[in-house]
Each structure stands twice: as C-alpha cells, then as structure tokens.
Motif scaffolding. Structure first.
Motif, mmCIF file in Angstrom:
data_model
loop_
_atom_site.group_PDB
_atom_site.id
_atom_site.type_symbol
_atom_site.label_atom_id
_atom_site.label_comp_id
_atom_site.label_asym_id
_atom_site.label_seq_id
_atom_site.Cartn_x
_atom_site.Cartn_y
_atom_site.Cartn_z
ATOM 1 N N PHE A 215 0.829 -1.196 0.000
ATOM 2 C CA PHE A 215 0.000 0.000 0.000
ATOM 3 C C PHE A 215 0.870 1.256 0.000
ATOM 4 O O PHE A 215 2.000 1.247 0.500
ATOM 5 C CB PHE A 215 -0.875 0.033 1.258
ATOM 6 N N GLY A 216 0.303 2.344 -0.508
ATOM 7 C CA GLY A 216 1.004 3.625 -0.435
ATOM 8 C C GLY A 216 0.257 4.722 -1.155
ATOM 9 O O GLY A 216 -0.719 4.474 -1.884
ATOM 10 N N GLY A 217 0.722 5.949 -0.960
ATOM 11 C CA GLY A 217 0.168 7.088 -1.671
ATOM 12 C C GLY A 217 0.692 7.145 -3.095
ATOM 13 O O GLY A 217 1.547 6.354 -3.508
ATOM 14 N N ALA A 218 0.195 8.124 -3.823
ATOM 15 C CA ALA A 218 0.538 8.229 -5.243
ATOM 16 C C ALA A 218 2.009 8.544 -5.473
ATOM 17 O O ALA A 218 2.522 8.314 -6.573
ATOM 18 C CB ALA A 218 -0.332 9.291 -5.905
ATOM 19 N N THR B 14 -11.498 6.799 2.344
ATOM 20 C CA THR B 14 -12.229 6.194 3.459
ATOM 21 C C THR B 14 -11.897 4.712 3.565
ATOM 22 O O THR B 14 -11.575 4.205 4.649
ATOM 23 C CB THR B 14 -13.741 6.385 3.268
ATOM 24 N N SER B 15 -11.940 3.994 2.448
ATOM 25 C CA SER B 15 -11.607 2.566 2.461
ATOM 26 C C SER B 15 -10.145 2.342 2.826
ATOM 27 O O SER B 15 -9.804 1.358 3.488
ATOM 28 C CB SER B 15 -11.899 1.945 1.095
ATOM 29 N N TYR B 16 -9.288 3.285 2.417
ATOM 30 C CA TYR B 16 -7.858 3.119 2.657
ATOM 31 C C TYR B 16 -7.550 3.105 4.156
ATOM 32 O O TYR B 16 -6.604 2.446 4.586
ATOM 33 C CB TYR B 16 -7.081 4.232 1.964
ATOM 34 N N ARG B 17 -8.355 3.802 4.928
ATOM 35 C CA ARG B 17 -8.120 3.823 6.378
ATOM 36 C C ARG B 17 -8.284 2.437 6.994
ATOM 37 O O ARG B 17 -7.756 2.172 8.074
ATOM 38 C CB ARG B 17 -9.070 4.820 7.054
ATOM 39 N N THR B 18 -9.031 1.562 6.332
ATOM 40 C CA THR B 18 -9.226 0.196 6.829
ATOM 41 C C THR B 18 -8.568 -0.818 5.883
ATOM 42 O O THR B 18 -9.034 -1.955 5.765
ATOM 43 C CB THR B 18 -10.725 -0.118 6.965
ATOM 44 N N LYS B 19 -7.479 -0.406 5.268
ATOM 45 C CA LYS B 19 -6.861 -1.212 4.207
ATOM 46 C C LYS B 19 -6.402 -2.580 4.677
ATOM 47 O O LYS B 19 -6.323 -3.519 3.885
ATOM 48 C CB LYS B 19 -5.675 -0.456 3.595
ATOM 49 N N SER B 20 -6.070 -2.732 5.949
ATOM 50 C CA SER B 20 -5.577 -4.015 6.454
ATOM 51 C C SER B 20 -6.677 -4.866 7.068
ATOM 52 O O SER B 20 -6.394 -5.945 7.601
ATOM 53 C CB SER B 20 -4.466 -3.785 7.483
ATOM 54 N N SER B 21 -7.914 -4.408 7.008
ATOM 55 C CA SER B 21 -9.018 -5.171 7.590
ATOM 56 C C SER B 21 -9.276 -6.426 6.763
ATOM 57 O O SER B 21 -8.996 -6.469 5.560
ATOM 58 C CB SER B 21 -10.281 -4.318 7.648
ATOM 59 N N PRO B 22 -9.809 -7.478 7.384
ATOM 60 C CA PRO B 22 -10.070 -8.718 6.642
ATOM 61 C C PRO B 22 -10.954 -8.504 5.418
ATOM 62 O O PRO B 22 -10.731 -9.132 4.370
ATOM 63 C CB PRO B 22 -10.747 -9.609 7.690
ATOM 64 N N GLY B 23 -11.935 -7.620 5.528
ATOM 65 C CA GLY B 23 -12.819 -7.400 4.394
ATOM 66 C C GLY B 23 -12.099 -6.841 3.183
ATOM 67 O O GLY B 23 -12.294 -7.317 2.052
ATOM 68 N N VAL B 24 -11.260 -5.845 3.398
ATOM 69 C CA VAL B 24 -10.514 -5.252 2.291
ATOM 70 C C VAL B 24 -9.498 -6.243 1.734
ATOM 71 O O VAL B 24 -9.367 -6.410 0.514
ATOM 72 C CB VAL B 24 -9.819 -3.948 2.743
ATOM 73 N N VAL C 32 1.797 -5.860 -6.817
ATOM 74 C CA VAL C 32 0.551 -5.109 -6.875
ATOM 75 C C VAL C 32 0.678 -3.931 -5.915
ATOM 76 O O VAL C 32 1.060 -4.113 -4.750
ATOM 77 C CB VAL C 32 -0.658 -5.976 -6.462
ATOM 78 N N GLY C 33 0.366 -2.743 -6.384
ATOM 79 C CA GLY C 33 0.368 -1.555 -5.550
ATOM 80 C C GLY C 33 -1.050 -1.052 -5.345
ATOM 81 O O GLY C 33 -1.757 -0.768 -6.314
ATOM 82 N N VAL C 34 -1.474 -0.960 -4.093
ATOM 83 C CA VAL C 34 -2.795 -0.439 -3.749
ATOM 84 C C VAL C 34 -2.604 1.019 -3.356
ATOM 85 O O VAL C 34 -2.004 1.320 -2.311
ATOM 86 C CB VAL C 34 -3.433 -1.248 -2.604
ATOM 87 N N ILE C 35 -3.107 1.917 -4.184
ATOM 88 C CA ILE C 35 -2.793 3.336 -4.069
ATOM 89 C C ILE C 35 -3.945 4.090 -3.417
ATOM 90 O O ILE C 35 -5.110 3.898 -3.781
ATOM 91 C CB ILE C 35 -2.485 3.934 -5.462
ATOM 92 N N ARG C 36 -3.609 4.927 -2.472
ATOM 93 C CA ARG C 36 -4.603 5.752 -1.773
ATOM 94 C C ARG C 36 -5.166 6.817 -2.715
ATOM 95 O O ARG C 36 -4.421 7.562 -3.344
ATOM 96 C CB ARG C 36 -3.958 6.420 -0.561
ATOM 97 N N THR D 127 -3.936 -0.688 -8.331
ATOM 98 C CA THR D 127 -5.352 -0.550 -8.049
ATOM 99 C C THR D 127 -5.497 0.571 -7.035
ATOM 100 O O THR D 127 -4.510 0.991 -6.416
ATOM 101 C CB THR D 127 -5.954 -1.871 -7.532
ATOM 102 N N TYR D 128 -6.723 1.064 -6.865
ATOM 103 C CA TYR D 128 -6.918 2.268 -6.064
ATOM 104 C C TYR D 128 -8.006 2.042 -5.019
ATOM 105 O O TYR D 128 -8.985 1.335 -5.255
ATOM 106 C CB TYR D 128 -7.306 3.447 -6.967
ATOM 107 N N LEU D 129 -7.803 2.647 -3.841
ATOM 108 C CA LEU D 129 -8.807 2.655 -2.784
ATOM 109 C C LEU D 129 -9.139 4.094 -2.437
ATOM 110 O O LEU D 129 -8.220 4.917 -2.259
ATOM 111 C CB LEU D 129 -8.277 1.955 -1.519
#
Length: 303
Positions: A66-69, A120-130, A89-93, A115-117
């Motif tokens: 994960f990370g910012g742009a 709001t979703s990024y704040r819970t990026k490590s949650s099981p759902g995400v 894979v980079g998940v971008i805020r 991919t992008y989050l």
C-alpha cells in the motif's frame, strides 16, 4: 531504472567536516544508505530484504503493498519485484489520475499492477474485508505493510549499526512510521543511543509505534532511543524558507543535495540540537536514506 544489479551492503561511511559542529567538539559521520541501490536505497532495502526472503520461503510469487501516489515504498517494491522475480501489486490511496506521475509510471514500467482505494476505504486497508476483496481480485499474495514497517523490516534495520566500523555515541535517523528507528536502536551496543526526527506534525504517537515494533520484533523495548518532535517544518512534505536555506547552504558546504522531506529535516535537527544534546567529544552518525539528486525525487512514503 537503476538496472538489474543487486543491492550492495555495507553502505559507505563518510565524515563531514563542518565548523558549526567541529567548534563544539562534535564529529558527524554520514551513513550513506542512499548508495545501497539506485531504485531500492536505504531503509527501503533493509526493510524489504527479510520480507522478500519470507515471501519466497512461504511460496509466494506475488507481493502486494500500500502507499500514496508518490510512495517511494511502492516504487521500491516494484523495483524489488522486477529484480527478484516477484509479481507486484500496488494499492494506491485515492483516485486514479492520468497520466501517471513519475513514481507510479516507474512502478508500472517495472511490472507492478496498480489498483486504487478511496481514502475512506484506505483507512481500513488491512481489515479482513478489504484484504479478502484484494485476494479475490489478485489471487494469493504476500502482504507488505505500508512503509515496510513490520517485525521483519525492523530486524533488517537492526543490522545497520554493526556495519559501522568507527566508534560512535549517537545514531540519528528521520522517522515516518518508526520502523527504521525501532530497528537501529535495537541493534546498538551498550552505551550508544538513537535519536529519531519525525517528519510528521503531531507525531508523538510514534513513540507507541516504535515500542510496538520493537516488542513485535525482539520482545522488548530497547529503551535507548528518544525523538525530537519539533523539526517537521509544518508537517509531512511541508517546508519553510528556513529549511530551503539550510538545504542550499549544506549543498554549498558539502556538495550533497539533501532530500527535503526526510533527510534535510534530520540534518537541520542535528545542527540545531548540537549545542544542548551532544556534549563535546560526541560522535554522531546520521543515516541518509536518499538524496534529492538521486532516484527518489518525488514525495516519499513514510519511513
């Protein structure tokens, strides 16, 4: 791109002769971690190395992080994946913006899928759902935390002090997530201490982060580190004319273009604190993870 050469350790140690410190009887050594590798320098490599070994041991062929742009961690993971044969894979805020900025363009050119989050979703990026949604989209992967700060990354940073072949009293580093400080402090010999310089405004929470990272990696807080919180210059990636003048003056004196988000604030703090924090006869090591005139020009992710 810096090519396919491997990272090189140990990084060099250079003494800086500066009358502002020398007049107070303080020696300054620079640990040039920026020279480890053009695309995976400094604490980026030290944090990634153990994580890459663990990913390989567990049979993963894909790394997700994960990370910012403008995240230099995302950039480094992409480079490491290309170098060591991992898909990435980079998940971008935030939202996608085209054309891609130089950091994300580098990552894509190195083979990373983006991919992008939303924020709001990024704040819970490590949650099981995400994480489950990401696994459904990308398959199995080894998850690397934002900034690379986990127990494996901390243990990698703990190896740094043993590379220093000259006696020293204090070692200093800039701080974003606290992982680098947690590791370096844990690797010190008795009588040595570590000083962290957070680049975030309101960063006193980092003391708890460093404590947690040390306990996760080593089971105990080493108790030999402190932080200087007053050198953020307005906050993360913020600056002031005073800091800009310091950067220009340091370049004129020593020929080094300090990276402004982290390393300039670190060096500014050392010079500002020299009179009170370092008694005459103190030898200080400053860890430089990147320079402004090297590959990491964009706004970095937390260290």
């Amino acid at each position: 791109m810096g090519g396919l050469r491997l990272p090189v350790l140990p990084s060099p140690l250079e003494e800086i002769a500066d009358a502002r410190l020398g007049g107070r009887g303080v020696r300054l050594l620079l640990k040039r971690d920026d020279l480890i590798h053009p695309d995976i320098p400094g604490n980026k490599w030290r944090k990634l190395r153990g994580n890459l070994d663990e990913a390989r041991r567990l049979g993963h062929d894909t790394l997700l992080t994960f990370g910012g742009a403008y995240s230099n961690h995302v950039r480094a993971v992409a480079a490491a994946g290309r170098l060591f044969g991992f898909r990435t894979v980079g998940v971008i805020r935030g939202e996608e913006h085209l054309p891609l900025n130089p950091t994300l363009r580098f990552a894509v050119d190195a083979g990373m899928r983006l991919t992008y989050l939303d924020r709001t979703s990024y704040r819970t990026k490590s949650s099981p759902g995400v994480v489950d949604r990401l696994r459904a989209e990308f398959g199995a992967f080894c998850l690397l935390p934002e900034g690379g700060s986990n127990a494996l990354g901390v243990r990698g940073c703990a190896e740094l002090p043993a590379e220093i072949d000259r006696p020293f009293d204090v070692i200093c580093c800039s701080c974003g997530t606290g992982g680098t400080l947690a590791g370096i402090a844990a690797g010190l010999a008795p009588g040595q201490r570590a000083l962290g310089v957070p680049v975030l405004r309101g960063a006193r929470f980092l003391a708890d982060e460093v404590d947690a990272l040390q306990r996760a990696a080593f089971g105990v807080n080493s108790g030999n580190w402190t932080m200087a919180y007053d050198f953020h210059f307005g906050g993360y990636a913020k600056s002031t004319p005073e800091l800009a003048r310091f950067i220009a003056d340091f370049h004129d004196r020593h020929g080094l273009a300090l990276e402004p988000v982290y390393e300039a604030k670190l060096l500014y703090a050392l010079f500002a604190l020299a009179a009170d924090a370092f008694p005459p006869g103190t030898t200080v090591v400053a860890v430089l993870n990147a320079l402004a005139d090297r590959a990491f020009r964009a706004t970095p992710s937390p260290t």
